[in-house]
Design a protein around this motif. Sequence first.
Motif, PDB file in Angstrom:
ATOM      1  N   VAL A 107       0.837  -1.203   0.000  1.00 52.36           N
ATOM      2  CA  VAL A 107       0.000   0.000   0.000  1.00 52.36           C
ATOM      3  C   VAL A 107       0.875   1.257   0.000  1.00 52.36           C
ATOM      4  O   VAL A 107       0.583   2.230  -0.705  1.00 52.36           O
ATOM      5  CB  VAL A 107      -0.959  -0.007   1.203  1.00 52.36           C
ATOM      6  N   GLU A 108       1.945   1.242   0.767  1.00 59.31           N
ATOM      7  CA  GLU A 108       2.858   2.378   0.784  1.00 59.31           C
ATOM      8  C   GLU A 108       3.442   2.629  -0.604  1.00 59.31           C
ATOM      9  O   GLU A 108       3.555   3.780  -1.049  1.00 59.31           O
ATOM     10  CB  GLU A 108       3.994   2.133   1.783  1.00 59.31           C
ATOM     11  N   MET A 109       3.802   1.552  -1.320  1.00 61.19           N
ATOM     12  CA  MET A 109       4.336   1.702  -2.671  1.00 61.19           C
ATOM     13  C   MET A 109       3.275   2.258  -3.620  1.00 61.19           C
ATOM     14  O   MET A 109       3.569   3.106  -4.466  1.00 61.19           O
ATOM     15  CB  MET A 109       4.850   0.357  -3.179  1.00 61.19           C
ATOM     16  N   ALA A 110       2.052   1.785  -3.480  1.00 62.28           N
ATOM     17  CA  ALA A 110       0.970   2.258  -4.339  1.00 62.28           C
ATOM     18  C   ALA A 110       0.714   3.748  -4.121  1.00 62.28           C
ATOM     19  O   ALA A 110       0.510   4.519  -5.073  1.00 62.28           O
ATOM     20  CB  ALA A 110      -0.298   1.450  -4.075  1.00 62.28           C
ATOM     21  N   ARG A 111       0.733   4.165  -2.875  1.00 57.79           N
ATOM     22  CA  ARG A 111       0.515   5.582  -2.582  1.00 57.79           C
ATOM     23  C   ARG A 111       1.656   6.436  -3.121  1.00 57.79           C
ATOM     24  O   ARG A 111       1.452   7.563  -3.582  1.00 57.79           O
ATOM     25  CB  ARG A 111       0.369   5.773  -1.075  1.00 57.79           C
ATOM     26  N   ALA A 112       2.878   5.895  -3.076  1.00 59.47           N
ATOM     27  CA  ALA A 112       4.038   6.641  -3.569  1.00 59.47           C
ATOM     28  C   ALA A 112       3.931   6.906  -5.066  1.00 59.47           C
ATOM     29  O   ALA A 112       4.167   8.036  -5.525  1.00 59.47           O
ATOM     30  CB  ALA A 112       5.320   5.874  -3.254  1.00 59.47           C
ATOM     31  N   VAL A 113       3.572   5.888  -5.848  1.00 61.82           N
ATOM     32  CA  VAL A 113       3.489   6.099  -7.293  1.00 61.82           C
ATOM     33  C   VAL A 113       2.266   6.938  -7.658  1.00 61.82           C
ATOM     34  O   VAL A 113       2.278   7.651  -8.666  1.00 61.82           O
ATOM     35  CB  VAL A 113       3.499   4.762  -8.065  1.00 61.82           C
ATOM     36  N   GLN A 114       1.231   6.886  -6.831  1.00 56.67           N
ATOM     37  CA  GLN A 114       0.100   7.778  -7.053  1.00 56.67           C
ATOM     38  C   GLN A 114       0.539   9.229  -6.887  1.00 56.67           C
ATOM     39  O   GLN A 114       0.169  10.095  -7.690  1.00 56.67           O
ATOM     40  CB  GLN A 114      -1.043   7.462  -6.081  1.00 56.67           C
ATOM     41  N   ARG A 115       1.334   9.508  -5.868  1.00 53.47           N
ATOM     42  CA  ARG A 115       1.856  10.869  -5.680  1.00 53.47           C
ATOM     43  C   ARG A 115       2.735  11.285  -6.855  1.00 53.47           C
ATOM     44  O   ARG A 115       2.780  12.466  -7.229  1.00 53.47           O
ATOM     45  CB  ARG A 115       2.666  10.950  -4.378  1.00 53.47           C
ATOM     46  N   GLY A 116       3.428  10.330  -7.452  1.00 56.00           N
ATOM     47  CA  GLY A 116       4.284  10.624  -8.591  1.00 56.00           C
ATOM     48  C   GLY A 116       3.526  10.922  -9.870  1.00 56.00           C
ATOM     49  O   GLY A 116       4.099  11.459 -10.823  1.00 56.00           O
ATOM     50  N   GLY A 117       2.244  10.561  -9.916  1.00 57.32           N
ATOM     51  CA  GLY A 117       1.438  10.867 -11.094  1.00 57.32           C
ATOM     52  C   GLY A 117       0.939   9.670 -11.877  1.00 57.32           C
ATOM     53  O   GLY A 117       0.478   9.819 -13.007  1.00 57.32           O
ATOM     54  N   ALA A 118       0.992   8.478 -11.291  1.00 58.59           N
ATOM     55  CA  ALA A 118       0.485   7.290 -11.981  1.00 58.59           C
ATOM     56  C   ALA A 118      -1.027   7.377 -12.153  1.00 58.59           C
ATOM     57  O   ALA A 118      -1.738   7.895 -11.289  1.00 58.59           O
ATOM     58  CB  ALA A 118       0.855   6.031 -11.208  1.00 58.59           C
ATOM     59  N   ASP A 119      -1.503   6.863 -13.277  1.00 59.72           N
ATOM     60  CA  ASP A 119      -2.942   6.828 -13.557  1.00 59.72           C
ATOM     61  C   ASP A 119      -3.552   5.475 -13.237  1.00 59.72           C
ATOM     62  O   ASP A 119      -4.748   5.369 -12.956  1.00 59.72           O
ATOM     63  CB  ASP A 119      -3.191   7.136 -15.036  1.00 59.72           C
TER      64      ASP A 119
END
Length: 306
Positions: free
Chosen positions: A176-188
């Motif tokens: 979950v932490e990894m998913a939130r990190a890439v979401q902050r980076g701009g992943a769609d």
Amino acid sequence: MKPVDLTTQLGGITLRNPVITSSGTYGFGEEYLAYCPLEALGGITLKGITPLPRLGNPVPRLAETPAGLLNAVGLENPGLEEFLKSYLPKLNKVPTAVIANISGFSLDDYACMARALKKGSGITALEVNISCPNVKHGGMHFGTDPRSAQEVIAAVRAETDLPIIAKLSPNVTDIVEMARAVQRGGADVLSLINTLLGMTIDLNSQRPVLANTFGGLSGPAVRPVAVRMVWQVAEAVDLPIIGMGGITSWQDAVEFLLAGATAVSIGTGNFYNPQAPLDVVEGIRNYCEQRGYSSVQELVGLAHRG
């Protein structure tokens, strides 16, 4: 009775159905034309591309295990220049969504790849591979450190107008932490899971079977782990998910949809049944019809709602 609507919306991408093929198992699409018409699929994900050509790891690269496959191919590919010259023109004619999988060993590598693949190139979306366990630099480092993962996705986001799919590694403490990190980076979109790190030893030689020692474990053995991670991420992150990991039948695919995946991707299953994606599409359609669902999207995350 109206036919079931299999149309799937995935981070700005419209797929005719939720079934995609996984990178590294489907080449550049043409290898499977004799077995599976591409227009029947929601999309295909191409073999991973790096800025420069790679010969990959030494052999042996593959080893079968109970209910799975270990691979240490090492991102063998013709490189970006050859891909743009020899493969991309053909992909413009592919009658389904085409997802390019990009890998690198530095932020500049990823940015370079993203600059070359924009809207109008024939590519529908970029799957950013930050989770390959079979290379010695990059790969796992980006995919297991939240800050690095966010930086890679942000670097790609700055260079492309295509939807970005972040492919996540299961070899982490907190998915979950990894998913939130890439979401902050701009992943769609999120793609999970990539292979689990594993190895096997030959009893006669008393040495690791794979020349690389370690490899990525895929196949039915990893499916319960993948379903668990999709469930966790779907509860915590508001991004569509491509679920993958051991899908070989329509039943497996429906399980991922119920866990919260918007679409599913078939990888290792293609090796022993090249028509597996077609079987999965038909099975999902029949399941929806039998249960009275008018759209496949009614299944997404249904298990969370009891």
